[in-house]
Design an enzyme around this catalytic site. Structure first.
Site, mmCIF file in Angstrom:
data_model
loop_
_atom_site.group_PDB
_atom_site.id
_atom_site.type_symbol
_atom_site.label_atom_id
_atom_site.label_comp_id
_atom_site.label_asym_id
_atom_site.label_seq_id
_atom_site.Cartn_x
_atom_site.Cartn_y
_atom_site.Cartn_z
ATOM 1 N N GLY A 1 -1.809 -8.452 0.536
ATOM 2 C CA GLY A 1 -1.724 -7.508 -0.568
ATOM 3 C C GLY A 1 -2.954 -6.614 -0.676
ATOM 4 O O GLY A 1 -3.369 -6.265 -1.788
ATOM 5 N N ILE B 1 -2.222 -3.452 -2.704
ATOM 6 C CA ILE B 1 -2.170 -3.612 -4.165
ATOM 7 C C ILE B 1 -3.586 -3.775 -4.729
ATOM 8 O O ILE B 1 -3.919 -3.202 -5.766
ATOM 9 C CB ILE B 1 -1.305 -4.837 -4.561
ATOM 10 C CG1 ILE B 1 0.137 -4.664 -4.065
ATOM 11 C CG2 ILE B 1 -1.346 -5.090 -6.054
ATOM 12 C CD1 ILE B 1 0.914 -3.583 -4.765
ATOM 13 N N ASP C 1 2.379 1.413 1.559
ATOM 14 C CA ASP C 1 1.221 1.275 0.661
ATOM 15 C C ASP C 1 0.870 2.598 -0.027
ATOM 16 O O ASP C 1 0.350 2.600 -1.142
ATOM 17 C CB ASP C 1 -0.008 0.763 1.415
ATOM 18 C CG ASP C 1 -0.043 -0.764 1.457
ATOM 19 O OD1 ASP C 1 0.598 -1.391 0.598
ATOM 20 O OD2 ASP C 1 -0.709 -1.319 2.345
ATOM 21 N N ASP D 1 -8.154 -8.785 15.047
ATOM 22 C CA ASP D 1 -7.100 -8.208 15.884
ATOM 23 C C ASP D 1 -7.727 -7.234 16.873
ATOM 24 O O ASP D 1 -8.642 -6.482 16.501
ATOM 25 C CB ASP D 1 -6.116 -7.374 15.047
ATOM 26 C CG ASP D 1 -5.285 -8.201 14.093
ATOM 27 O OD1 ASP D 1 -5.322 -9.435 14.208
ATOM 28 O OD2 ASP D 1 -4.610 -7.594 13.231
ATOM 29 N N PRO E 1 -11.497 -21.028 6.389
ATOM 30 C CA PRO E 1 -10.936 -19.842 7.052
ATOM 31 C C PRO E 1 -11.639 -18.553 6.601
ATOM 32 O O PRO E 1 -11.856 -17.651 7.420
ATOM 33 C CB PRO E 1 -9.465 -19.838 6.625
ATOM 34 C CG PRO E 1 -9.164 -21.239 6.218
ATOM 35 C CD PRO E 1 -10.442 -21.816 5.693
ATOM 36 N N LYS F 1 -20.036 -21.985 -3.111
ATOM 37 C CA LYS F 1 -19.940 -22.274 -1.686
ATOM 38 C C LYS F 1 -19.586 -20.993 -0.918
ATOM 39 O O LYS F 1 -20.195 -20.681 0.111
ATOM 40 C CB LYS F 1 -18.832 -23.315 -1.502
ATOM 41 C CG LYS F 1 -18.831 -24.002 -0.180
ATOM 42 C CD LYS F 1 -17.886 -25.211 -0.311
ATOM 43 C CE LYS F 1 -17.489 -25.721 1.047
ATOM 44 N NZ LYS F 1 -16.450 -26.738 0.950
ATOM 45 N N CYS G 1 20.349 10.502 -0.900
ATOM 46 C CA CYS G 1 20.319 10.942 0.492
ATOM 47 C C CYS G 1 21.598 10.542 1.229
ATOM 48 O O CYS G 1 22.648 11.087 0.947
ATOM 49 C CB CYS G 1 19.047 10.461 1.167
ATOM 50 S SG CYS G 1 18.566 11.589 2.485
ATOM 51 N N HIS H 1 14.894 12.476 -2.388
ATOM 52 C CA HIS H 1 14.513 11.113 -2.783
ATOM 53 C C HIS H 1 13.693 11.139 -4.077
ATOM 54 O O HIS H 1 12.466 11.209 -4.017
ATOM 55 C CB HIS H 1 13.652 10.473 -1.693
ATOM 56 C CG HIS H 1 14.391 10.199 -0.424
ATOM 57 N ND1 HIS H 1 14.926 8.975 -0.132
ATOM 58 C CD2 HIS H 1 14.694 11.004 0.617
ATOM 59 C CE1 HIS H 1 15.528 9.028 1.049
ATOM 60 N NE2 HIS H 1 15.399 10.251 1.521
ATOM 61 N N GLU I 1 12.987 8.770 -5.934
ATOM 62 C CA GLU I 1 12.202 7.531 -6.089
ATOM 63 C C GLU I 1 10.745 7.699 -5.677
ATOM 64 O O GLU I 1 9.866 7.015 -6.197
ATOM 65 C CB GLU I 1 12.849 6.378 -5.312
ATOM 66 C CG GLU I 1 12.803 6.450 -3.788
ATOM 67 C CD GLU I 1 13.930 7.256 -3.152
ATOM 68 O OE1 GLU I 1 14.548 8.087 -3.855
ATOM 69 O OE2 GLU I 1 14.181 7.083 -1.936
#
Ligand code: GLN
Length: 539
Positions: A19, A22, A74, A151, A194, A227, A385, A511, A513
């Site tokens: 996320g 966000i 995003d 990566d 991790p 920690k 559409c 569109h 939206e």
């Protein structure tokens, strides 16, 4: 330097899907609420020049900006949270970077030189980051680096932002690392290892994270924070907790409680000042969380098994729902499953139906059936559409008597191409970036319902399609009262169809939206929800 914008780089560690978008958008919102001018940018480390050619199952919805960029979803979060548009410059992929470097090489810009990842690719990445700063429009630029630290694909981006820290001056940049603190149910423990490793991995590339944002299922204890601070080499107050929350709209508030924006401003050597004004956001949250009514909208599409494929639509429904103090339950309906026999049952609990956009012929007959059922049963329908195109095909077949009507996308030989390829699309062979994209004007007919909904004569909405309503059938449609009530004033293309003998039967080629935001819900979605609510109460 006066007017030197500040840069924030957001990386992710341990796993993908934490996320970052966000969190970045939430930070943008908090900073903007203090009167700062903020923009958000995303770098995606894949080779596609843009996500326009990706199947939604790969990466979720393709979002479209006003200026016609096909982008990562995003960017939709950025626009919806900040209530401000993004542009082509706000989303850049590895493919785009290489494309420009290779074009320059062919042009001879590097004549005599060996073109390499360092410095040529990294310089191009740096140029794209600084480009937003140079507009003079922003105080702060937040750049999200897609992918996970470690990566192979992300390496050039990480190296570029490492260099930028020195180019810009340490005091003008900040590194935020989003990480996961997994919970081991068997031992009932949260684990920091991790995160320690991913911070170390980042360090191997020469970057020390300044702030850690920790995704976690459980609250971080004082000890655990200590920690993390100690082993990840960050100040204690720079360890920020990001608990799992019920809705993405709670994330800004959760970060606010920890004064995340103060920590960031200090890290950027900026004065911690300016009252936060989050009134509009809070009032949205209030309405969203305490709905007075609830309705069910059936979303008919072919990518329904991955709901991220319709992100902007579901968000737009939420925004409009909150505005009307109505909880929207979405019923996902796979168009490929719809038949004459099962459609009544499939739509039984729906107060309104939305036929989704899409490409290709899988599931289109189900969309046509949905359009017919809603038309005959007076169920409020919004077609977007491809949804609008299928409403037109249905009408041509079943009302106008063109029984073989089709879109030439599905059948290029059809004798009745009610939806067809535009002349200027006929010779287009490349798929990437060649559709009708971005904002186009549309004139709304006096006296129509849509004119009342928008309360404006000329609107601008975003597009992403290749096929159009074929104006040879325009008079037929108009006579049968499926009126073309929205027309592009320059090209004469039909943008909106509105059926008169029906409470709400609207198809839009664009569109809507993409333009809906948390604090400015879209009028078309509000009208659709209102019609669906009326349908519910009349049942
Ligand atoms: N496939 C249709 C076209 O290209 C509709 C596209 C869409 O729904 N976005 O015109």
């Amino acid at each position: 330097m006066e007017n030197q914008p500040k840069y924030i780089f957001v990386t992710g560690g341990v796993t993908s899907s934490l996320g970052k978008g966000i969190v970045a958008a939430s930070l943008g919102l908090l900073l903007k609420s203090r009167g700062l001018r903020v923009t958000l940018q995303k770098f995606d480390p894949y080779i596609n020049v843009d996500p326009g050619t990706l199947n939604p199952y790969e990466h979720g919805e393709c979002y479209v900006t006003e200026d016609g960029a096909e982008t990562d979803l995003d960017l939709g979060h950025y626009e919806r949270f900040l209530n401000q548009p993004t542009t082509q410059a706000n989303n850049v992929t590895t493919g785009r970077i290489y494309q420009s470097v290779i074009e320059k090489e062919r042009r001879g810009d590097y004549l005599g030189k060996t073109v390499q990842i360092v410095p040529h690719i990294t310089n191009e990445i740096k140029r794209r980051i600084k480009m937003l700063g140079r507009t003079g429009n922003y105080d702060i630029i937040i750049t999200e680096i897609g992918g996970t630290v470690g990566d192979i694909e992300s390496l050039p981006f990480i190296e570029a932002v490492r260099q930028l820290r020195w180019d810009l001056g340490r005091e003008n940049s900040l590194f935020i690392h989003l990480t996961l603190i997994p919970y081991l149910a068997a031992s009932g423990e949260l684990k920091t290892k991790p995160s320690q490793h991913s911070v170390r991995l980042l360090m191997e590339s020469g970057i020390q994270a300044d702030i850690l944002v920790c995704r976690t299922e459980h609250e971080l204890s004082r000890d655990l924070r200590n920690k993390l601070a100690l082993f990840c080499n960050v100040a204690l107050e720079n360890v920020i907790e990001c608990l799992d929350v019920k809705t993405i709209y709670d994330v800004p508030m959760m970060l606010l409680e920890q004064n995340f924006d103060d920590v960031v401003l200090k890290g950027l050597n900026m004065p911690v000042e300016g009252e936060r004004d989050l009134t509009a956001w809070m009032s949205f949250l209030e309405r969203f969380k305490k709905p007075v009514h609830q309705i069910t909208i059936g979303l008919v599409g072919k990518y329904v098994s991955l709901q991220d494929s319709y992100k902007s639509i579901t968000e737009a429904l939420i925004h409009a729902g909150a505005f009307k103090e109505t909880r929207i339950n979405i019923q996902w309906i796979y168009s490929g499953d719809l038949t004459e026999e099962n459609i009544a049952e499939a739509f039984e609990n729906c107060d309104g139906i939305l036929i989704a956009p899409g490409f290709g012929d899988r599931g289109v007959e189900g969309k046509i059936l949905a359009a017919k059922y809603c038309r005959e049963q007076n169920i409020p329908l919004l077609g977007i559409c491809l949804g609008m195109q299928m409403m037109a095909i249905e009408f041509a077949r079943n009302v106008l008597g063109y029984t073989d009507a089709e879109s030439s996308e599905m059948n290029s030989q059809t004798p009745n191409p009610v939806i067809s390829l535009m002349a200027d699309q006929k010779n287009v062979t490349h798929k990437g970036g060649t559709m009708r994209l971005g904002n186009w004007k549309c004139q709304l007919q006096e006296g129509s319902m849509i004119r009342e909904i928008y309360d404006q004569e000329i609107i601008e909405e975003r597009h992403r399609h290749r096929y159009e309503f074929n104006n040879e059938y325009l008079d037929d449609f108009d006579r049968a009262t499926f009126h073309p009530v929205g027309i592009n004033p320059e090209t004469g293309l039909v943008e909106i169809l509105e059926y008169k003998n029906h409470p709400f039967y609207l198809g839009v080629q664009f569109h809507p939206e993409y333009r809906s935001t948390v604090i400015e819900p879209h009028p078309l979605f509000i009208a659709f929800i209102t019609a669906a609510s009326q349908n519910q109460s009349s049942k």
